[in-house]
Design a protein around this motif. Structure first.
Motif, mmCIF file in Angstrom:
data_model
loop_
_atom_site.group_PDB
_atom_site.id
_atom_site.type_symbol
_atom_site.label_atom_id
_atom_site.label_comp_id
_atom_site.label_asym_id
_atom_site.label_seq_id
_atom_site.Cartn_x
_atom_site.Cartn_y
_atom_site.Cartn_z
ATOM 1 N N ARG A 35 8.508 -2.393 -15.145
ATOM 2 C CA ARG A 35 7.097 -2.460 -14.753
ATOM 3 C C ARG A 35 6.956 -2.865 -13.293
ATOM 4 N NH1 ARG A 35 3.493 -6.539 -14.629
ATOM 5 N NH2 ARG A 35 4.866 -7.947 -15.737
ATOM 6 N N HIS A 36 7.717 -3.859 -12.869
ATOM 7 C CA HIS A 36 7.660 -4.297 -11.472
ATOM 8 C C HIS A 36 8.196 -3.215 -10.530
ATOM 9 C CE1 HIS A 36 6.173 -8.308 -12.167
ATOM 10 N NE2 HIS A 36 7.135 -8.532 -13.043
ATOM 11 N N ALA A 37 9.218 -2.481 -10.961
ATOM 12 C CA ALA A 37 9.762 -1.412 -10.126
ATOM 13 C C ALA A 37 8.735 -0.302 -9.926
ATOM 14 C CB ALA A 37 11.036 -0.851 -10.762
ATOM 15 N N ILE A 38 8.035 0.048 -10.981
ATOM 16 C CA ILE A 38 7.000 1.078 -10.864
ATOM 17 C C ILE A 38 5.878 0.605 -9.950
ATOM 18 C CG2 ILE A 38 5.208 2.323 -12.166
ATOM 19 C CD1 ILE A 38 7.238 2.405 -14.513
ATOM 20 N N THR A 39 5.473 -0.651 -10.102
ATOM 21 C CA THR A 39 4.432 -1.199 -9.240
ATOM 22 C C THR A 39 4.881 -1.196 -7.780
ATOM 23 O OG1 THR A 39 3.676 -2.622 -11.037
ATOM 24 C CG2 THR A 39 2.991 -3.226 -8.819
ATOM 25 N N GLN A 40 6.115 -1.605 -7.551
ATOM 26 C CA GLN A 40 6.646 -1.630 -6.179
ATOM 27 C C GLN A 40 6.709 -0.230 -5.589
ATOM 28 O OE1 GLN A 40 7.036 -4.489 -4.871
ATOM 29 N NE2 GLN A 40 8.024 -4.030 -2.952
ATOM 30 N N ALA A 41 7.132 0.740 -6.377
ATOM 31 C CA ALA A 41 7.185 2.119 -5.890
ATOM 32 C C ALA A 41 5.793 2.635 -5.559
ATOM 33 C CB ALA A 41 7.856 3.014 -6.927
ATOM 34 N N ASN A 42 4.805 2.301 -6.385
ATOM 35 C CA ASN A 42 3.424 2.722 -6.111
ATOM 36 C C ASN A 42 2.878 2.065 -4.854
ATOM 37 O OD1 ASN A 42 3.262 4.497 -8.243
ATOM 38 N ND2 ASN A 42 2.523 2.934 -9.653
ATOM 39 N N ILE A 43 3.224 0.810 -4.636
ATOM 40 C CA ILE A 43 2.789 0.124 -3.410
ATOM 41 C C ILE A 43 3.375 0.833 -2.190
ATOM 42 C CG2 ILE A 43 3.053 -2.001 -2.067
ATOM 43 C CD1 ILE A 43 2.818 -3.526 -4.751
ATOM 44 N N CYS A 44 4.652 1.188 -2.277
ATOM 45 C CA CYS A 44 5.280 1.904 -1.153
ATOM 46 C C CYS A 44 4.640 3.266 -0.942
ATOM 47 C CB CYS A 44 6.773 2.062 -1.399
ATOM 48 S SG CYS A 44 7.698 0.531 -1.277
ATOM 49 N N ARG A 45 4.327 3.971 -2.037
ATOM 50 C CA ARG A 45 3.714 5.300 -1.914
ATOM 51 C C ARG A 45 2.329 5.224 -1.281
ATOM 52 N NH1 ARG A 45 5.615 5.984 -7.420
ATOM 53 N NH2 ARG A 45 7.569 7.105 -7.311
ATOM 54 N N ASN A 46 1.607 4.151 -1.529
ATOM 55 C CA ASN A 46 0.242 4.014 -1.014
ATOM 56 C C ASN A 46 0.192 3.425 0.381
ATOM 57 O OD1 ASN A 46 -0.998 5.103 -3.284
ATOM 58 N ND2 ASN A 46 -0.913 3.152 -4.354
ATOM 59 N N SER A 47 1.331 3.152 0.975
ATOM 60 C CA SER A 47 1.362 2.610 2.328
ATOM 61 C C SER A 47 0.876 3.669 3.320
ATOM 62 C CB SER A 47 2.789 2.174 2.684
ATOM 63 O OG SER A 47 2.849 1.826 4.044
ATOM 64 N N PRO A 48 -0.010 3.309 4.217
ATOM 65 C CA PRO A 48 -0.486 4.296 5.188
ATOM 66 C C PRO A 48 0.582 4.683 6.214
ATOM 67 C CG PRO A 48 -1.431 2.144 5.659
ATOM 68 C CD PRO A 48 -0.676 2.018 4.368
ATOM 69 N N ASN A 49 1.642 3.927 6.305
ATOM 70 C CA ASN A 49 2.695 4.230 7.268
ATOM 71 C C ASN A 49 3.720 5.231 6.738
ATOM 72 O OD1 ASN A 49 1.569 2.392 9.071
ATOM 73 N ND2 ASN A 49 2.710 0.695 8.156
ATOM 74 N N MET A 50 3.643 5.588 5.471
ATOM 75 C CA MET A 50 4.620 6.502 4.874
ATOM 76 C C MET A 50 4.245 7.948 5.160
ATOM 77 S SD MET A 50 7.013 4.835 3.270
ATOM 78 C CE MET A 50 7.693 6.018 2.153
ATOM 79 N N LYS A 51 5.261 8.743 5.504
ATOM 80 C CA LYS A 51 5.058 10.174 5.672
ATOM 81 C C LYS A 51 5.244 10.846 4.315
ATOM 82 C CE LYS A 51 6.470 10.223 10.429
ATOM 83 N NZ LYS A 51 7.303 10.824 11.452
ATOM 84 N N ILE A 52 4.820 12.090 4.219
ATOM 85 C CA ILE A 52 4.887 12.806 2.950
ATOM 86 C C ILE A 52 6.325 12.950 2.471
ATOM 87 C CG2 ILE A 52 4.435 15.041 1.852
ATOM 88 C CD1 ILE A 52 1.921 15.223 3.562
ATOM 89 N N GLU A 53 7.259 13.193 3.400
ATOM 90 C CA GLU A 53 8.665 13.324 3.000
ATOM 91 C C GLU A 53 9.175 12.011 2.406
ATOM 92 O OE1 GLU A 53 7.933 13.869 6.484
ATOM 93 O OE2 GLU A 53 7.387 15.927 6.014
ATOM 94 N N GLY A 54 8.769 10.883 2.996
ATOM 95 C CA GLY A 54 9.185 9.582 2.489
ATOM 96 C C GLY A 54 8.582 9.283 1.136
#
Length: 117
Positions: A35-54
């Motif tokens: 559960r924490h891993a999924i939450t952490q991955a979602n937080i990273c995906r929603n970061s405005p600094n992430m590019k689409i490839e990342g």
């Protein structure tokens, strides 16, 4: 649950609860880790600094802290103990001068231990 309540349970229910308590519930930390891993991955995906490839490369499994296999078999535990012993031996051998290290390796190959076979 009190002792009287547990004694009043049908034996099948009591056994089911015992199996759950002994074997299934210890897996609770694994479920929390997922559960924490999924939450952490979602937080990273929603970061405005992430590019689409990342964003496409992020996986929840990258954020897991507990390995998939928690309970190890006897063979796996023996293999880990052998690897640990070999790593300790390699650490000791790296500190010896080359001539002494060669002699120790030769004695290990022949099975000599403290002057006796």
């Amino acid at each position: 649950m009190s002792i009287q309540e547990s004694l009043a349970l049908p034996i099948t229910t009591f056994n089911e609860l015992m199996v759950f308590d002994e074997y299934i519930e210890p897996q609770g930390p694994i479920i929390d880790d997922v559960r924490h891993a999924i939450t952490q991955a979602n937080i990273c995906r929603n970061s405005p600094n992430m590019k689409i490839e990342g964003i496409k490369k992020i996986k929840a499994s990258d954020h897991r802290m507990i390995k998939d296999k928690v309970f190890k078999s006897q063979e796996e535990m023996k293999k880990q103990a052998e690897i640990r012993r070999q790593n300790q031996l390699n650490a000791i051998m790296s500190k010896l001068p080359p001539d002494q290290a060669a002699r120790v390796k030769q004695k290990i190959k022949t099975g000599v231990n403290n002057g006796s076979k």
